[in-house]
Design an enzyme around this catalytic site. Structure first.
Site, short mmCIF file in Angstrom:
data_model
loop_
_atom_site.label_atom_id
_atom_site.label_comp_id
_atom_site.label_asym_id
_atom_site.label_seq_id
_atom_site.Cartn_x
_atom_site.Cartn_y
_atom_site.Cartn_z
CG HIS A 39 -2.40 0.69 0.82
ND1 HIS A 39 -2.61 1.64 0.06
CD2 HIS A 39 -3.67 0.54 1.40
CE1 HIS A 39 -3.73 1.93 -0.23
NE2 HIS A 39 -4.44 1.36 0.96
CG ASP B 122 -12.87 -10.57 -21.15
OD1 ASP B 122 -11.76 -11.40 -21.40
OD2 ASP B 122 -13.66 -10.71 -21.63
#
Length: 449
Positions: free
Chosen positions: A165, A390
């Site tokens: 992070h 996708d």
């Protein structure tokens, strides 16, 4: 790897072009460094199984190499330096193209239906589908900033990542994931991407690298929640578009006309805050808080580009008494969250950064160590686009968050698979969850399917 998942291979994927020109070190801001001891976030998407002719692992690794060429900070390493003159340490990200770790795993016993439990429960075995369990943001220079795991199942594929992070936030990571998908689905040869824009933000008057007392970077003892007599469970809760519109309309109808503007996210977050606290058996006089992650890119002056890469998250906290939270209407409680978010401006950012540098303390405690039974933490965002991803054989079936950065009261929000809906991945005490699932108000607005 234990349990139902077997590790097939582990490798390092480097950027396709190891070009160091212009890829200098990234100095870390107080907002980055305040996350040093937090566990690394984990996110995953469940896909249908591609045809064997797709050559899944080969194409994913090749396209990842191309994606890392664009998102080069993720292929770097966190560097810790000792400042002998004042017995402190400093951190920075070295964009050295060392690469990301790629784990290929498989299970012959798990199917998609085993993950998508009809009651919303998250099966315990799912933790083995996520890499980096227990890794903290500050963990050593030898740990890649990005770890990817691809688990092949009987009838599906689970693709997930664990990231540091300090170098990125949810906005940046989903942008990266989207680029990786596009490269893979296009074959890579015809994909063009504009050069990465780093956040390039550091407040005037704060010198870097920032010096941190050595004692604040030492690994703390086990946090109090890990030894709690209560067990926690992971559950997926679903809010339909109608559920959300009803809650939003109710919240806005309960405040003054000039205060209307409570968002869907604020209405749902407040609804969950009130319900969970109501079932925790807390003293009415005690305080409760709701912690939100706020994107600062457009809140500082001058504002940053919306898609600039880096970590630009601030943790903001709304505090009230249990009695006030439960006695107020949904709208008045949600109004407190709205005002909290609106208050995150340039002045507040500057004040936080300056105070943090002047008085670095309690850094070694991650957020889970600070959370007790009076706190709710809202992570991620339903505004992130996750179901348009996708790789070339189909869009995701579901999304999940990993166990590494979870604790009692953690709510991770994602968009639902149906437009306008929201999924909440909840980590709650077992007794609270049982009561919640039997609460008529909860059941009126929420499903677990």
């Amino acid at each position: 790897m234990a349990g139902v998942v077997d590790l097939v291979s582990s490798s390092i994927v480097q950027p396709v072009n190891s070009n160091q020109a212009g890829r200098t070190k990234i100095h870390l801001t107080p907002f980055d460094l305040s996350l040093l001891s937090f566990n690394r976030p984990q996110r995953g998407l469940l896909f249908p199984k591609p045809d064997p002719s797709f050559h899944l692992i080969c194409r994913l690794k090749t396209s990842l190499s191309l994606a890392l060429d664009i998102y080069f900070p993720l292929a770097g390493r966190l560097v810790k330096t000792k400042n002998l003159e004042d017995s402190t340490v400093s951190f920075y990200v070295d964009c050295d193209d060392s690469g990301a770790r790629f784990l290929h795993a498989e299970t012959k016993s798990v199917s998609v239906s085993d993950i998508l439990q009809p009651d919303g429960s998250v099966p315990c075995f799912l933790k083995h589908f996520f890499p980096g369990n227990g890794l903290r943001n500050c963990d050593g220079a030898l740990e890649p900033l990005l770890v990817v795991q691809v688990t092949e199942m009987k009838d599906g594929v689970f693709i997930c990542y664990c990231y540091n992070h300090l170098v990125a936030d949810g906005v940046s990571m989903w942008d990266f994931f989207n680029t990786w998908c596009k490269i893979c689905s296009s074959g890579g040869s015809s994909f063009n991407h504009k050069p990465l824009v780093l956040k390039g933000w550091f407040l005037e008057g704060i010198d870097y690298p920032i010096h941190i007392p050595v004692s604040e970077t030492e690994r703390p003892p086990p946090s109090r929640e890990s030894s709690s007599v209560h067990t926690v469970k992971h559950w997926t809760l679903h809010f339909t578009k109608k559920n959300i519109l009803d809650l939003k309309a109710k919240a806005n109808s309960e405040v003054a006309s000039n205060d209307q503007g409570i968002s869907s996210l604020q209405a749902v977050s407040t609804h969950m805050w009130r319900l969970i606290i109501g079932h925790r058996g807390l003293s009415q006089e005690g305080e409760t808080q709701c912690i939100l992650a706020v994107d600062l890119r457009q809140r500082i002056d001058p504002p940053l580009e919306k898609d600039c890469f880096g970590n630009m998250v601030s943790l903001a906290s709304a505090v009230t008494t249990v009695e006030e939270l439960m006695d107020r209407s949904l709208g008045l409680a949600a109004l407190q969250l709205r005002k909290l978010v609106s208050s995150q401006n340039n002045e507040k950012c500057k004040f936080f950064a300056e105070e943090w540098v002047r008085n670095v303390k309690n850094l070694k405690l991650g957020i889970g160590s600070k959370v007790v039974g009076d706190t709710i933490v809202i992570a991620s965002s339903p505004r992130f686009e996750v179901y348009n991803k996708d790789f070339g054989w189909g869009k995701p079936i579901a999304t999940r968050s990993g166990p590494s950065c979870s604790f009692d009261g953690k709510l991770t929000l994602f968009p639902g698979i149906n437009e306008g809906s929201i999924d909440v991945h909840a980590t709650l005490r077992s007794d609270v969850l049982v009561n919640l699932l039997a609460d008529d108000v909860f059941l009126e607005h929420t499903t677990t399917a």
